[in-house]
Scaffold this motif. Structure first.
Motif, short mmCIF file in Angstrom:
data_model
loop_
_atom_site.label_atom_id
_atom_site.label_comp_id
_atom_site.label_asym_id
_atom_site.label_seq_id
_atom_site.Cartn_x
_atom_site.Cartn_y
_atom_site.Cartn_z
N VAL A 118 -1.31 -16.91 -2.64
CA VAL A 118 -0.63 -15.78 -1.99
C VAL A 118 -0.69 -15.98 -0.49
O VAL A 118 -1.74 -16.34 0.06
CB VAL A 118 -1.31 -14.45 -2.37
CG1 VAL A 118 -0.65 -13.28 -1.67
CG2 VAL A 118 -1.28 -14.26 -3.88
N ILE A 119 0.43 -15.78 0.18
CA ILE A 119 0.47 -15.88 1.64
C ILE A 119 0.90 -14.54 2.21
O ILE A 119 1.80 -13.88 1.69
CB ILE A 119 1.41 -17.02 2.11
CG1 ILE A 119 2.81 -16.92 1.48
CG2 ILE A 119 0.79 -18.38 1.79
CD1 ILE A 119 3.79 -17.97 1.98
N ALA A 120 0.22 -14.12 3.28
CA ALA A 120 0.48 -12.78 3.81
C ALA A 120 -0.08 -12.68 5.22
O ALA A 120 -0.90 -13.49 5.65
CB ALA A 120 -0.18 -11.73 2.92
N ASP A 121 0.35 -11.64 5.93
CA ASP A 121 -0.31 -11.28 7.18
C ASP A 121 -1.40 -10.26 6.86
O ASP A 121 -1.46 -9.69 5.77
CB ASP A 121 0.69 -10.73 8.20
CG ASP A 121 1.32 -9.43 7.75
OD1 ASP A 121 0.67 -8.38 7.91
OD2 ASP A 121 2.45 -9.44 7.23
N GLY A 122 -2.27 -10.03 7.82
CA GLY A 122 -3.45 -9.23 7.58
C GLY A 122 -3.20 -7.79 7.21
O GLY A 122 -4.07 -7.14 6.61
N THR A 123 -2.03 -7.26 7.51
CA THR A 123 -1.73 -5.86 7.18
C THR A 123 -1.63 -5.64 5.68
O THR A 123 -1.70 -4.49 5.22
CB THR A 123 -0.42 -5.40 7.84
OG1 THR A 123 0.68 -6.16 7.28
CG2 THR A 123 -0.45 -5.59 9.35
N LYS A 124 -1.47 -6.71 4.90
CA LYS A 124 -1.31 -6.57 3.45
C LYS A 124 -2.63 -6.41 2.71
O LYS A 124 -2.64 -6.08 1.52
CB LYS A 124 -0.55 -7.77 2.89
CG LYS A 124 0.84 -7.98 3.49
CD LYS A 124 1.74 -6.80 3.23
CE LYS A 124 3.20 -7.09 3.54
NZ LYS A 124 3.46 -7.28 4.98
N VAL A 125 -3.75 -6.65 3.37
CA VAL A 125 -5.06 -6.56 2.72
C VAL A 125 -5.54 -5.11 2.76
O VAL A 125 -5.61 -4.50 3.83
CB VAL A 125 -6.08 -7.48 3.40
CG1 VAL A 125 -7.44 -7.37 2.72
CG2 VAL A 125 -5.59 -8.93 3.38
N VAL A 126 -5.85 -4.55 1.58
CA VAL A 126 -6.23 -3.14 1.48
C VAL A 126 -7.51 -2.99 0.68
O VAL A 126 -7.88 -3.87 -0.11
CB VAL A 126 -5.11 -2.30 0.83
CG1 VAL A 126 -3.83 -2.36 1.67
CG2 VAL A 126 -4.81 -2.77 -0.60
N GLU A 127 -8.19 -1.86 0.87
CA GLU A 127 -9.41 -1.59 0.11
C GLU A 127 -9.10 -1.10 -1.30
O GLU A 127 -9.90 -1.26 -2.22
CB GLU A 127 -10.26 -0.57 0.84
CG GLU A 127 -10.83 -1.08 2.15
CD GLU A 127 -11.74 -0.07 2.82
OE1 GLU A 127 -11.93 1.03 2.26
OE2 GLU A 127 -12.26 -0.38 3.91
N MET A 128 -7.93 -0.46 -1.48
CA MET A 128 -7.49 0.00 -2.79
C MET A 128 -5.97 -0.09 -2.85
O MET A 128 -5.29 0.29 -1.91
CB MET A 128 -7.94 1.44 -3.06
CG MET A 128 -7.51 1.96 -4.43
SD MET A 128 -7.98 3.68 -4.73
CE MET A 128 -9.77 3.51 -4.81
N LEU A 129 -5.45 -0.60 -3.96
CA LEU A 129 -4.01 -0.67 -4.13
C LEU A 129 -3.40 0.72 -4.24
O LEU A 129 -4.05 1.67 -4.67
CB LEU A 129 -3.67 -1.45 -5.41
CG LEU A 129 -4.10 -2.92 -5.48
CD1 LEU A 129 -3.71 -3.50 -6.82
CD2 LEU A 129 -3.51 -3.73 -4.34
N GLY A 130 -2.12 0.82 -3.86
CA GLY A 130 -1.40 2.05 -4.13
C GLY A 130 -0.63 2.66 -2.98
O GLY A 130 0.28 3.45 -3.21
N ALA A 131 -0.98 2.34 -1.74
CA ALA A 131 -0.22 2.90 -0.62
C ALA A 131 1.22 2.41 -0.65
O ALA A 131 2.15 3.15 -0.35
CB ALA A 131 -0.88 2.55 0.71
N PHE A 132 1.40 1.12 -1.04
CA PHE A 132 2.75 0.60 -1.23
C PHE A 132 3.24 1.07 -2.60
O PHE A 132 2.53 0.93 -3.59
CB PHE A 132 2.76 -0.92 -1.17
CG PHE A 132 4.14 -1.52 -1.14
CD1 PHE A 132 4.77 -1.77 0.06
CD2 PHE A 132 4.81 -1.80 -2.33
CE1 PHE A 132 6.05 -2.31 0.10
CE2 PHE A 132 6.10 -2.33 -2.30
CZ PHE A 132 6.71 -2.58 -1.09
N PRO A 133 4.44 1.66 -2.68
CA PRO A 133 4.94 2.13 -3.98
C PRO A 133 4.98 1.02 -5.02
O PRO A 133 5.46 -0.08 -4.74
CB PRO A 133 6.35 2.65 -3.65
CG PRO A 133 6.28 2.99 -2.20
CD PRO A 133 5.37 1.98 -1.58
N LEU A 134 4.47 1.31 -6.21
CA LEU A 134 4.41 0.32 -7.27
C LEU A 134 5.78 0.16 -7.93
O LEU A 134 6.30 1.12 -8.51
CB LEU A 134 3.39 0.74 -8.33
CG LEU A 134 3.31 -0.16 -9.56
CD1 LEU A 134 2.81 -1.55 -9.19
CD2 LEU A 134 2.44 0.48 -10.64
N PRO A 135 6.39 -1.03 -7.86
CA PRO A 135 7.66 -1.24 -8.56
C PRO A 135 7.44 -1.38 -10.06
O PRO A 135 6.54 -2.10 -10.50
CB PRO A 135 8.18 -2.56 -7.96
CG PRO A 135 7.36 -2.79 -6.72
CD PRO A 135 6.02 -2.19 -7.03
#
Length: 231
Positions: A118-135
């Motif tokens: 997985v490649i990403a910038d640091g903003t994608k790392v979270v303590e718990m999933l869910g802030a981004f709407p789940l498709p």
């Protein structure tokens, strides 16, 4: 501080360094995966020999434009590695993916691979999933009935929030597989594994954007440089 595009390219370059001659490479979808395609194209033009498998028609078109060779997955059903982005990276490398609308093909390709980077910038790392709407990819037939069942599943797990049909202009967004996407704004998903199992028990759900146990490593680019996260 580097901007988001520079960070994505930095992560993409680190992932491209993992690719060796003769590899069979799954290629993801989205802006970060597109950065990987462009970096991979530089290596191919320099003599790297690989076979790619694209996870969407959008990625396939970019690969053609960049002269990155691809074949359908059925011609190369076992892959060495898949490189793809993520909308969220949670504990244990559980992911939310599907912001680009290719979650079904992305999951099929990742599952066919020995490794998923997985490649990403640091903003994608979270303590718990869910802030981004789940498709949640669903069949068009009976979509309202499916929506109601998803609501019941969510409630049984203590989840709530808006669930909306993804749009593309005036009409619904249609995936490469001909399905619709429901975006579920749960905000917090304390138990991704339980939600994953429950959603897949709903007959109208084709697949969802929780990627659990698939990622081998995340290469994350931040203002302080690159970091690598493993499960």
């Amino acid at each position: 501080m580097a901007d988001a595009a520079e960070l994505k390219t930095a992560a993409a370059r680190a992932a491209a360094d993992e690719i060796r001659d003769g590899m069979r490479v799954g290629i993801g979808t989205g802006s970060t995966a597109e950065a990987f395609v462009r970096v991979l194209a530089e290596r191919v033009s320099g003599g790297l020999s690989i076979v790619g498998v694209a996870t969407s028609e959008r990625t396939e078109a970019l690969c053609r434009a960049c002269s990155v060779p691809t074949v359908p997955l059925d011609e190369c059903p076992e892959l060495d590695v898949t490189v793809d982005g993520a909308d969220e990276i949670g504990p244990g490398l559980a992911l939310i993916k599907g912001g680009g609308g290719a979650l079904l093909r992305e999951k099929i390709v990742a599952s066919a691979s020995k490794r998923m980077i997985v490649i990403a910038d640091g903003t994608k790392v979270v303590e718990m999933l869910g802030a981004f709407p789940l498709p949640i990819e669903v069949n068009g037939f009976g979509v309202f009935a499916t929506y109601l069942q998803i609501r019941k599943v969510a409630a049984s797990l203590g989840l709530s929030g808006d669930i909306t049909v993804r749009k593309a202009g005036e009409g619904p967004f249609i995936t490469d597989g001909g399905h619709l996407i429901l975006d579920a704004s749960f905000r917090r998903i304390p138990d991704p594994e339980a939600l994953s199992r429950a959603l897949l028990d709903v007959p109208g759900v084709v697949q969802h954007g929780l990627f659990i146990g698939l990622a081998s490593e995340a290469i994350v680019a931040g203002s302080g440089g690159l970091s690598r996260i493993k499960p």
